[in-house]
Design an enzyme around this catalytic site. Structure first.
Site, PDB file in Angstrom:
ATOM      1  N   SER A  50       0.819  -1.212   0.000  1.00 55.31           N
ATOM      2  CA  SER A  50       0.000   0.000   0.000  1.00 55.31           C
ATOM      3  C   SER A  50       0.855   1.265   0.000  1.00 55.31           C
ATOM      4  O   SER A  50       0.369   2.350  -0.281  1.00 55.31           O
ATOM      5  CB  SER A  50      -0.924   0.024   1.216  1.00 55.31           C
ATOM      6  OG  SER A  50      -1.872  -0.996   1.114  1.00 55.31           O
ATOM      7  N   CYS A 256      -9.277  -2.295   3.878  1.00 51.66           N
ATOM      8  CA  CYS A 256      -8.600  -1.090   3.402  1.00 51.66           C
ATOM      9  C   CYS A 256      -9.065  -0.679   1.995  1.00 51.66           C
ATOM     10  O   CYS A 256     -10.194  -0.230   1.829  1.00 51.66           O
ATOM     11  CB  CYS A 256      -7.088  -1.297   3.471  1.00 51.66           C
ATOM     12  SG  CYS A 256      -6.189   0.249   3.335  1.00 51.66           S
ATOM     13  N   GLN A 260     -12.842   0.350   0.541  1.00 49.87           N
ATOM     14  CA  GLN A 260     -13.223   1.479  -0.306  1.00 49.87           C
ATOM     15  C   GLN A 260     -13.962   0.982  -1.546  1.00 49.87           C
ATOM     16  O   GLN A 260     -14.964   1.573  -1.981  1.00 49.87           O
ATOM     17  CB  GLN A 260     -11.975   2.284  -0.694  1.00 49.87           C
ATOM     18  CG  GLN A 260     -11.339   2.975   0.519  1.00 49.87           C
ATOM     19  CD  GLN A 260      -9.870   3.324   0.318  1.00 49.87           C
ATOM     20  OE1 GLN A 260      -9.321   3.131  -0.764  1.00 49.87           O
ATOM     21  NE2 GLN A 260      -9.235   3.828   1.361  1.00 49.87           N
ATOM     22  N   PHE A 301      -7.278   7.490   1.661  1.00 50.99           N
ATOM     23  CA  PHE A 301      -8.632   7.739   1.176  1.00 50.99           C
ATOM     24  C   PHE A 301      -9.629   7.115   2.149  1.00 50.99           C
ATOM     25  O   PHE A 301      -9.277   6.233   2.939  1.00 50.99           O
ATOM     26  CB  PHE A 301      -8.829   7.105  -0.209  1.00 50.99           C
ATOM     27  CG  PHE A 301      -8.015   7.775  -1.277  1.00 50.99           C
ATOM     28  CD1 PHE A 301      -8.550   8.814  -2.043  1.00 50.99           C
ATOM     29  CD2 PHE A 301      -6.700   7.381  -1.523  1.00 50.99           C
ATOM     30  CE1 PHE A 301      -7.791   9.441  -3.027  1.00 50.99           C
ATOM     31  CE2 PHE A 301      -5.935   8.002  -2.500  1.00 50.99           C
ATOM     32  CZ  PHE A 301      -6.475   9.025  -3.263  1.00 50.99           C
ATOM     33  N   HIS A 346      -6.582  -2.527   9.447  1.00 53.74           N
ATOM     34  CA  HIS A 346      -5.869  -3.764   9.161  1.00 53.74           C
ATOM     35  C   HIS A 346      -5.967  -4.801  10.265  1.00 53.74           C
ATOM     36  O   HIS A 346      -5.133  -4.822  11.167  1.00 53.74           O
ATOM     37  CB  HIS A 346      -4.394  -3.452   8.852  1.00 53.74           C
ATOM     38  CG  HIS A 346      -4.240  -2.721   7.560  1.00 53.74           C
ATOM     39  ND1 HIS A 346      -3.992  -3.354   6.374  1.00 53.74           N
ATOM     40  CD2 HIS A 346      -4.372  -1.411   7.275  1.00 53.74           C
ATOM     41  CE1 HIS A 346      -3.954  -2.458   5.396  1.00 53.74           C
ATOM     42  NE2 HIS A 346      -4.179  -1.273   5.923  1.00 53.74           N
ATOM     43  N   GLU A 348      -5.212  -7.789  10.033  1.00 56.99           N
ATOM     44  CA  GLU A 348      -4.043  -8.678   9.982  1.00 56.99           C
ATOM     45  C   GLU A 348      -2.860  -8.036  10.707  1.00 56.99           C
ATOM     46  O   GLU A 348      -1.831  -8.693  10.917  1.00 56.99           O
ATOM     47  CB  GLU A 348      -3.675  -8.987   8.520  1.00 56.99           C
ATOM     48  CG  GLU A 348      -2.850  -7.932   7.778  1.00 56.99           C
ATOM     49  CD  GLU A 348      -3.658  -6.711   7.353  1.00 56.99           C
ATOM     50  OE1 GLU A 348      -4.845  -6.616   7.726  1.00 56.99           O
ATOM     51  OE2 GLU A 348      -3.112  -5.829   6.658  1.00 56.99           O
TER      52      GLU A 348
END
Ligand SMILES: Nc1ncnc2c1ncn2[C@@H]1O[C@H](COP(=O)(O)OP(=O)(O)O)[C@@H](O)[C@H]1O
Ligand SMILES: Nc1ncnc2c1ncn2[C@@H]1O[C@H](COP(=O)(O)OP(=O)(O)O)[C@@H](O)[C@H]1O
Ligand SMILES: [Mg+2]
Ligand SMILES: [Mg+2]
Lengths: 372, 1095
Positions: A50, A256, A260, A301, A346, A348
């Site tokens: 990311s 994430c 979106q 975002f 997240h 994870e």
């Protein structure tokens, strides 16, 4: 100022410059300037897809103390476009370390800089918002030329980057222990820990390229579909495959970027946050239970959605399931019937706290209900 | 979940006197808790025997009981106040143990008081090491976490201990349950050690239980501060890493926050374990800390212990992160959840988050071994430090160097000047943990030691070792630079080098360095402690200096007053000075000033960001203070700097600050000099025709003998260059004086004073505005002059002085105040001998007794002093109502309550040190007992300091010849009360001749009798004695009876039996016991006392 800048310099698009010393590879690099407030987990951060095309500044002053090991990376390479730290470690201290961070960055060709002013940089970004930046370890031009070059670098808004970071070939992460579910995980920039967390719960995870179509997804006869995190502007992504998945009532879970895209599939819009959430200490509240999770974040975002109650979508009523208590930003979405949900943060972790790991259990429960 | 509505009143238990392991951090936490509870509309009832605390200020609770924190007294308070709930988690181990005792005695049930903050089972599970280990095993098993406990065996007898060795092997750790600061614990390397340590440990544990544990010396040590609310939200407030590895108590270790040598995986595992444990233990709401050890070779992790309450570390974590643990714990206890509580610093975000730091915090301990000759100075599993300093920097090196200079102790900072000792010697010294080990290591690096050698010697993590090498390289760079350019200086500054260090390295003056630096425009900036690494804007200005980019000091227009605090706690300068600083801040803020606090002690209320308008967490050196003043002057008008309230530390800066053009308010530096410098002060006294003990100065033996001849024996001798009574001795003859002089470091003058034998010592605190004197209080010491005022008990109002004496004291104090030129507070110590009032010394500053006097007389002296310093007159303050309209502390009504202050001494920490009191101060804290009658007030003070006085049983008496006459009366009183009297031969003879039945016990030096008759020491060790009276014989260095006394007193400490070492103390104790035996001892709140006194 017409003289060439001396020494390594970090230049922001609004003209602010921070002088320092080179760290990692030498050369120059451009990207969106962001800061990360985690005090641990630099290795995971560096390898998180990311962060593609972003220059990451660490607010924690000492970086590299525990070196780099072969167990902790979240992907096969470093993704950050550039790295900004204050005090790079001169030694490595960990029984698990294989090499130093400095060597690793050099080996991976990641241009970095050590500057005293990481706090000033953070305050600047907080006030002015995320912006483009460049690191020049041995600049030959005057500062204003460097600023000009930074301004010519591509902006993050409107960038479609998932395909650049995702796997091109599908691969399978086998279930650990008895297999209970088959999961189709669309890689938009997936982190290694994510399929691992599912595998631990008996999922056989088929990681598919970002471009996977509905047919390709369904071809593996998944019990559930997963959309990962990833870089870029969600407004650019194609959500037709996801819409088809939802139409087909296949259990869905997104993280994430996946959140979106879920939002967009539900007909919601996304927007760019002023400076994003990047760190491991964000309070997220589960709207139903009122419980708070300390969670790992990495997003620039967010989804725009009504916070005051359920709303209608083409797939039935949905609601905002999680809210960030710092800024009331949407952190999770859920169809009221429970078969599809996603979170902006997240679960994870890696790096970060494990408070949200229960979401993987929920995903398994949804799949198991659907199987029944 | 909002606040609970079913509770209306809450009893808060404080932690009592300052002792090693339990210091003013609990005043900080308790004050926060009381504030929160009152703001939330609860009726707050507080009990704390420590008058020097802010929390016991009457405005922080509805009913404030300065009474002993014993189950008996707390029950009386409960019976009287009938609180709905008891909050036991903010007053350290004392409060927790008291709550457990009240629960077990059925008191809580009887009066229907609910424990909030932690329930009984949770306290048991957290504090009982055996139960705790089961919990660790359970969470590891059920959640698949990497966590274990050290292998161990619980023992209740010595035989069980010996049996356990076969399983654990030597060395092993001995640890008693339910003690704090590791009292009674230690490493046993063989059976002798084991018998000694475990024996004492079984005694120290309230549950006669010790744990023997496998040793994991040398592992990395960590601590997490955790908070949980009743909705099961959990956050980790802070991680702390000990630089000193396992084997050195956390309280004695140099520690750093955040942890710096863990990867995310290891850190998250620790976090998971901490959360699982706190859930399993069942701490439903509040803060707790959990300690971990990590094997640096394998990562194997062991959970050492947890404390289900706020602690010293939580105070540190609060200051390190800006997350106020105690305040939030109090809110959680009354029902709120973390997400409902705003983060004070950002205002916008909630408390349900984990602070993230963009700076490094280093804490260093401060020790006082010089006060305890004969004490073992090796750092081990039980805490020995008396205070600590914390510093914040943008890098570890910067924070570490700031922290070391915050200690304000000679030789605490790294140095690159002077001889280097041999490498092997230095490495050998590094092997044994000791005060200043980092500096020894730095010297070893100078001597050529390598990183591996240092690691092998210390087991300190290589990352920290490298930081020492980094500093060494920077120092060399600095030394070798052809010129001190801006670049060179800046680099050194970023690594925390002080101007003084730079000067030392460059062979120039500190002032030169500063001038040069200022000429180059090089000054620190001030960053904010904002809990969030600048992610959000901070609204609460809590600042630290760094040589960084942007200063964050806000601009303002109000007149500012900068208050200099007192730095790390040490013997002689502790919480009392913090009290005065905090009061000044509260009052000046109320009077319209903007208040700015500078201090570096993380335990205190002054370093709570809520106390002043602005807080600078900075060392109190001239350089650091000048920079703060400069930064404040740049951003608004500075009315002045207050140096009089923080004790000797800021007072010592007065002249230099003034010389640098800083406005010092209150008593001027010149006046301070008049009081502090002997010659000048002598002239002030002469002018006022006030007598001082005859004295002289000597550098050689011959000179000393001549002075002694002139003034007459006994004499009080002390080196002139030391402060706080260090190195003082009372000398009775030529021979001893010769020995004393010979032992002095060459060339330094020694002050020789006529020692006033059997004089009554009197302490006075007064306010002076240039025209009027307000006598705050006149305290009469229980022990005679010769016992440091900080160590002796005293009574206010004085019990044997008449109004005529007070008149003389008032006149003398006024003459001194005006002669010196005091504006604000003045403390004078007098000795009354044969009707003559001698002046011993005058301190033109707040004294240790200011809080005691304020509480005893219900007048806020420090607040008034702050106002006087900024120009108010006493008349104005009387008109305002801050001071009584008429009269003062010297004119208290005859029926006023009597307050007794008693000192608390740390002898149980320093086994083997003689407990005899002398002119050198050694107490760490104090308590107050207050009652209508002196006897009861004294008995309360004893109960609060040492545990209740016995009311029956056996008293053992052995006194010096000079005391024999005076002891007859009080010993007879004991006998009349039913005590069986045992005495050594000489003492017994005198008693018998005076009609007191006394059984003779053999002296220790005589050995066991032919028929197996035990010696006095054996009787004490066997627990057959309930009260000991032993006054010291002769002079130091003598053997025979002197040594006998030493053994008696040591045995008393070992068994925890009350031991009185002065006849005046005995008389007071007899009166106290009489009072207890005679009737019911009641409790009364300060508010009730004040009502009676001030109406
Ligand atoms: N098994 C052990 N081996 C070596 N050192 C130990 C062991 N257990 C504790 N210690 C050391 O002793 C110190 C005090 O022990 P701890 O359990 O924390 O007691 P306390 O209640 O006094 O804080 C620890 O900080 C640690 O350095
Ligand atoms: N001339 C003296 N005669 C008797 N006792 C004295 C005399 N001078 C000092 N003392 C005792 O020594 C103690 C410490 O001395 P002081 O001058 O007050 O030093 P400090 O600065 O440590 O307070 C006093 O509290 C007093 O009990
Ligand atoms: Mg401990
Ligand atoms: Mg004194």
């Amino acid at each position: 100022m017409t003289n060439p800048a001396t020494g390594a310099v970090l230049v922001l698009e609004d003209g602010r410059a921070f002088h320092g010393t080179p760290y990692g590879a030498v050369g120059e690099t451009f990207g969106e300037m962001v800061f990360n407030t985690g005090m641990t987990g630099y290795q995971e951060t560096l390898t998180d897809p990311s962060y593609h095309r972003q220059i990451v500044a660490m607010t924690a002053p000492h970086i590299g103390n525990t070196g780099v090991n072969d167990e902790d990376p979240e992907s096969g390479r470093v993704w950050v476009a550039g790295y900004v730290v204050r005090e790079p470690s001169r030694v490595v201290s960990s029984w698990r370390a294989d090499r130093s961070l400095d060597d690793y960055l050099k080996e991976q060709g990641v241009v970095g800089i050590a500057i005293p002013g990481t706090r000033a940089l953070t305050r600047h970004l907080r006030e002015r918002g995320a912006m483009r930046a460049g690191i020049f370890t041995a600049p030959a031009e005057p500062l204003e030329d460097l600023v000009e070059r930074v301004r010519q670098a591509p902006a993050m808004a409107g960038a479609d980057l998932a395909a650049e970071v995702a796997t091109t070939e599908p691969y399978v992460v086998p279930a650990l222990g008895a297999k209970r579910f088959t999961v189709a995980a669309v890689d938009l920039g997936i982190k290694g820990m994510t399929p691992h967390r599912m595998a631990e719960r008996g999922c056989e995870v088929h990681v598919l390229p970002a471009t996977a179509t509905f047919e390709q997804i369904m071809a593996i006869r998944p019990d559930g579909v997963f959309l990962s995190n990833g870089p870029g502007d969600p407004a650019t992504a194609d959500v037709s495959a996801l819409r088809a998945v939802l139409e087909a009532r296949v259990p869905f879970f997104g993280i994430c970027f996946g959140n979106q895209l879920f939002g967009r599939a539900l007909g919601l819009s996304t927007y760019k946050l002023r400076y994003g959430h990047r760190g491991v200490n964000q309070p997220v509240q589960d709207v139903r239970t009122g419980k708070v999770e300390i969670s790992a974040h990495n997003h620039g975002f967010a989804v725009e959605a009504p916070l005051d109650g359920p709303f209608d979508t083409p797939y039935g009523p949905a609601e905002v399931s999680h809210v960030n208590l710092n800024d009331r930003c949407v952190e999770g979405l859920r169809l009221l019937d429970g078969r599809a949900f996603s979170v902006q943060y997240h679960p994870e972790a890696a790096a970060g706290p494990h408070d949200a790991a229960y979401l993987f259990d929920e995903f398994c429960e949804v799949m198991s209900r659907a199987q029944a | 979940m909002p606040k609970r509505e079913d509770i209306r009143s809450v009893l808060v238990i404080g932690s009592g006197p300052i002792v090693i392991g339990q210091a003013c951090e609990f005043d900080y936490s308790g004050t926060q808790a009381c504030r929160v509870l009152r703001d939330e509309g609860f009726r707050v009832i507080l009990v704390n025997s420590n008058p020097a605390t802010i929390m016991t200020d009457p405005e922080f609770a509805d009913a404030t009981y300065v009474e002993p924190i014993t189950p008996e007294f707390v029950e009386k308070i409960i019976a009287k106040e009938r609180p709905d709930a008891l909050l036991p988690t903010l007053g350290g181990q004392t409060a927790l143990n008291t709550a457990v005792a009240l629960h077990e005695a059925g008191v809580l049930e009887r009066y229907d008081v609910e424990l909030i903050g932690a329930d009984f089972d949770a306290i048991q599970a957290g504090e009982n090491r055996e139960k705790f280990k089961e919990i660790v095993a359970k969470v590891a098993r059920e959640r698949g976490l990497n966590a274990e406990s050290a292998r161990s065996v619980v023992c209740h007898t010595m035989d069980e201990c010996l049996a356990a060795v076969s399983e654990l092997g030597y060395p092993l750790v001995v640890r008693p349950s339910f003690t704090m600061g590791g009292v009674g614990s230690g490493f046993a390397y063989d059976e002798t050690d084991l018998r000694r340590i475990a024996g004492a440990g079984l005694d120290a544990s309230p549950t006669t239980e010790v744990l023997l544990e496998e040793s994991i010396l040398g592992w990395k040590e960590y601590e997490l501060e955790v908070m949980r609310d009743r909705h099961d939200n959990v956050v980790i407030v802070c991680s702390i890493e000990n630089i000193d590895p396992m084997g050195v108590h956390t309280g004695d270790s140099v520690t750093v926050a955040p942890a710096l040598t863990l990867t995310d995986r290891e850190y998250q595992n620790m976090r998971d374990v901490a959360i699982a444990v706190i859930r399993e233990v069942g701490v439903d709401t509040g803060g707790c800390n959990i300690q971990f050890a990590v094997d640096p070779r394998t990562g194997r992790m062991i959970v050492i212990e947890m404390n289900p309450r706020v602690s010293r570390s939580s105070a540190l974590a609060s200051k390190a992160t800006g997350f106020p643990i105690a305040k939030i714990a109090a809110k959680l206890a009354i029902g709120y959840t973390l997400d409902e509580i705003p983060n004070d610093i950002t205002k916008e975000t909630p408390a349900s988050f984990e602070p993230t730091l963009d700076y490094i915090v280093v804490k260093v301990p401060r020790f006082a071994f010089e006060k305890f000759k004969g004490a073992d100075q090796t750092l081990t599993t039980h805490m020995k430090s008396v205070g600590e300093a914390m510093a914040i920097g943008r890098s570890f090196s910067e924070a570490l160097q700031k922290a070391l200079r915050s200690l304000e102790k000679k030789d605490s900072s790294f140095t690159w000047a002077g001889e280097i000792a041999g490498k092997q010697d230095l490495l050998a010294a590094c092997r044994v943990p000791h005060d200043g080990r980092l500096r020894t290591m730095q010297q070893a690096i100078r001597a050529g030691a390598g990183a591996e050698e240092l690691f092998e010697a210390t087991s300190i993590d290589p990352w920290f070792l490298d930081q020492l090498f980094l500093l060494h390289e920077e120092a060399q760079e600095l030394a070798g630079a052809p010129e001190l350019t801006a670049g060179v200086l800046q680099r050194a500054k970023r690594h925390g080098f002080s101007d003084a260090q730079i000067g030392e390295i460059r062979g120039i003056d500190e002032a030169r360095v500063r001038d040069l630096r200022h000429a180059l425009g090089l000054r620190p900036v001030y960053n904010t402690v904002d809990t969030c690494a600048a992610e959000f804007a901070a609204k609460t200005p809590y600042l630290y200096s760094a040589y960084d980019e942007e200063s964050e000091v806000p601009y303002g227009t109000r007149q500012k007053v900068i208050i200099l605090g007192s730095g790390p706690n040490r013997i002689g300068q502790g919480i009392e000075f913090d009290y005065a600083c905090v009061h000044a801040s509260f009052e000046l803020s109320r009077a319209g000033f903007e208040t700015v606090m500078v201090n570096c002690n993380p335990e205190t209320v002054s370093t709570d960001y809520d106390t002043s308008d602005r807080l600078y967490f900075e060392p109190l050196t001239l350089e650091d203070v000048l920079e703060v003043v400069h930064a404040e002057q740049q951003t608004g008008p500075v009315a002045g700097v207050i140096v009089q309230l923080g004790g000797q530390t800021p007072l010592g800066l007065a002249q230099a600050l003034k010389d640098a053009g800083v406005p010092v308010v209150g008593t001027s530096p010149e006046s301070i000099h008049l009081a502090e410098e002997r010659g000048a002060f002598g002239r002030v006294l002469a002018e006022a025709a006030l007598p001082a003990p005859k004295h002289g100065t000597a550098t050689t033996v011959a000179e000393a003998l001549a002075v002694a001849e002139d003034v007459g024996y006994p004499v009080l001798v002390r080196p002139s260059y030391v402060l706080g009574g260090a190195g003082m001795a009372i000398v009775y003859d030529d021979e001893t004086l010769t020995t004393y002089m010979a032992a002095q470091e060459g060339g330094h003058p020694v002050l020789v004073d006529k020692f006033l034998d059997e004089a009554i010592e009197i302490d006075v605190d007064a306010l002076y505005d240039g025209a009027e004197l307000y006598l705050g209080g006149v305290m009469e010491h229980i022990e005679e002059a010769g016992i440091h005022s900080g160590d002796s008990a005293c009574a206010l109002p004085p019990i044997t002085l008449g109004s005529h004496d007070i008149k003389r004291i008032r006149a003398a104090t006024e003459a001194i105040a005006s002669g010196v030129g005091v504006r604000g507070l003045l403390n004078v110590q007098y000795a009354m001998s044969a009707g003559v009032l001698y002046v011993l010394e005058a301190n033109p500053r707040a004294s240790r007794t200011v809080p005691f006097v304020s509480k005893a007389t219900a007048v806020p002296l420090a607040k008034a002093a702050a106002r006087v310093m900024l120009g108010a007159t006493l008349a104005e303050l009387r008109a305002e109502g801050m001071l009584p309209a008429t009269g003062d502390g010297g004119t208290l009504p005859l029926d006023a309550s009597i307050a007794v202050k008693e000192a608390v001494l740390p002898f149980n920490r320093f086994r083997g040190v003689d407990i005899v009191l002398g002119p050198e101060m050694r107490s760490t804290g104090e308590v107050m007992g207050i009652d209508e009658f002196f006897g009861i007030a004294f008995a309360k003070s004893q109960a609060a300091a040492y545990g209740e006085l016995p009311t029956k049983g056996r008293a053992f008496v052995s006194v010096a010849n000079r005391d024999k006459r005076a002891m007859i009366f009080p010993v007879r009183a004991l006998a009349d009360l039913g005590f069986e009297i045992l005495a050594t031969e000489g003492t017994a003879e005198v008693l018998r001749r005076n009609g007191v039945r006394a059984k003779i016990v053999r002296k220790h030096s005589e050995g066991t009798g032919p028929g197996g008759e035990p010696t006095s020491v054996q009787c004490i060790l066997d627990g057959e004695i309930d009260l000991i009276v032993n006054t010291p014989f002769g002079s130091p260095g003598q053997s025979g009876p002197r040594l006998d006394g030493y053994d008696i007193r040591t045995a008393a400490v070992l068994r925890g039996i009350p031991c009185i070492t002065t006849v005046s103390g005995l008389a007071a104790a007899a009166a106290g016991i009489q009072a207890i035996v005679r009737g019911d001892v009641g409790v009364r709140s300060l508010q009730e006392h004040a009502q009676a006194l001030r109406g």
